[in-house]
Design a protein around this motif. Structure first.
Motif, short mmCIF file in Angstrom:
data_model
loop_
_atom_site.label_atom_id
_atom_site.label_comp_id
_atom_site.label_asym_id
_atom_site.label_seq_id
_atom_site.Cartn_x
_atom_site.Cartn_y
_atom_site.Cartn_z
N LEU A 180 0.84 -1.21 0.00
CA LEU A 180 0.00 0.00 0.00
C LEU A 180 0.87 1.25 0.00
O LEU A 180 0.64 2.18 -0.80
N LEU A 181 1.87 1.31 0.88
CA LEU A 181 2.76 2.47 0.93
C LEU A 181 3.44 2.69 -0.41
O LEU A 181 3.56 3.83 -0.88
N GLN A 182 3.90 1.59 -1.01
CA GLN A 182 4.60 1.72 -2.28
C GLN A 182 3.67 2.20 -3.39
O GLN A 182 4.05 3.03 -4.22
N ILE A 183 2.43 1.72 -3.40
CA ILE A 183 1.47 2.14 -4.43
C ILE A 183 1.11 3.61 -4.25
O ILE A 183 1.05 4.37 -5.22
N LEU A 184 0.90 4.05 -3.01
CA LEU A 184 0.61 5.46 -2.76
C LEU A 184 1.78 6.33 -3.18
O LEU A 184 1.60 7.42 -3.74
N CYS A 185 2.99 5.85 -2.92
CA CYS A 185 4.19 6.58 -3.33
C CYS A 185 4.27 6.67 -4.85
O CYS A 185 4.53 7.73 -5.40
N THR A 186 4.03 5.55 -5.51
CA THR A 186 4.08 5.52 -6.98
C THR A 186 3.05 6.46 -7.59
O THR A 186 3.29 7.06 -8.64
N CYS A 187 1.91 6.60 -6.91
CA CYS A 187 0.83 7.47 -7.40
C CYS A 187 0.97 8.91 -6.91
O CYS A 187 0.09 9.74 -7.18
N ASP A 188 2.05 9.21 -6.19
CA ASP A 188 2.31 10.57 -5.68
C ASP A 188 1.15 11.08 -4.81
O ASP A 188 0.76 12.25 -4.89
N VAL A 189 0.60 10.21 -4.00
CA VAL A 189 -0.48 10.60 -3.10
C VAL A 189 0.11 11.35 -1.90
O VAL A 189 1.05 10.89 -1.27
N THR A 190 -0.45 12.51 -1.60
CA THR A 190 -0.01 13.27 -0.43
C THR A 190 -0.81 12.81 0.79
O THR A 190 -1.97 12.42 0.67
N ILE A 191 -0.19 12.88 1.96
CA ILE A 191 -0.88 12.43 3.18
C ILE A 191 -0.82 13.51 4.25
O ILE A 191 0.13 14.29 4.32
N SER A 192 -1.84 13.53 5.07
CA SER A 192 -1.92 14.51 6.16
C SER A 192 -1.03 14.06 7.31
O SER A 192 -0.58 12.91 7.37
#
Length: 222
Positions: A180-192
């Protein structure tokens, strides 16, 4: 001499195992680093300061979990392609995720045999105590990944959330969380900040090093 431990999670450089390999194969730069096997070896041999074979052992464990899981071939392929950002690539080498995982396992076993001929590869117990927390984070990420899917039309991303849910519930929450972390990173998702704190709490429960979440995901401005 310390023993090789496939259940080790406190790698000081953050990501490890299959997500680390996915980062290596992201984009087109890997093609300039050598053959497919040589790029797998970059991860399997990355033991600087560690017990020789440590990286190969955790990579092999990740691969074995998915290879021998009840997940469909399509789900396995979707997880890899979503994590590596290979959403619409025409390359055939990883079009069948399980065949590709088998090639990764071969390289990992060769590394382990070379550095520790008596080592018997095995899979450490799944970290099921984090399943509910990880599953909540996967489901919270669904709108963001769905939005990215609408922009790319990528089948791998479209299948990422259900495949991650299956990975968390039927394979291993630890592997599901790292993917999950890697996919969010690949998609450039920002997190609060609140979300980062939750990620760090899960990482701590899983035994990750303090910097596993750091520098992985960009901060949200709010």
């Amino acid at each position: 001499m310390a023993a090789v431990d496939p259940g080790r999670r406190d790698f000081a450089l953050g990501r490890f195992g299959l997500p680390m390999l996915a980062a290596v194969f992201h984009g087109s730069g890997w093609r300039y680093e050598g053959t497919l096997r040589e790029n797998i070896e970059r991860v399997a041999h990355a033991d600087a300061g560690l017990v020789p074979g440590s990286q190969a052992a955790v990579l092999l464990e990740d691969v074995q979990r998915l290879l021998h899981s009840a997940l469909s071939d399509d789900a396995v392929t979707a997880l890899w392609r979503a994590a590596s950002g290979r959403w619409n690539d025409d390359d055939e080498f990883d079009a069948d995720g399980r065949t590709w995982l088998g090639r990764i396992a071969e390289v990992s076993r060769a590394r382990l045999k070379n550095v520790d001929p008596v080592y018997v590869p095995h899979v450490s117990p799944a970290r099921t105590q984090t399943a509910e927390a990880v599953l909540r984070e996967v489901r919270q990420s669904a709108p963001e990944l769905t939005d990215r899917t609408e922009h790319t039309g990528a089948p791998a991303l479209r299948s990422a959330v259900p495949a991650l849910e299956e990975c968390v519930t039927h394979v291993d929450p630890d592997l599901g969380f790292r993917l999950l972390l890697q996919i969010l990173c690949t998609c450039d998702v920002t997190i609060s900040e609140a979300r980062r704190a939750r990620f760090e709490s899960i990482g701590e429960r899983l035994g990750y090093s303090d910097d596993h979440i750091d520098d992985r995901l960009p901060d949200s401005p709010w």
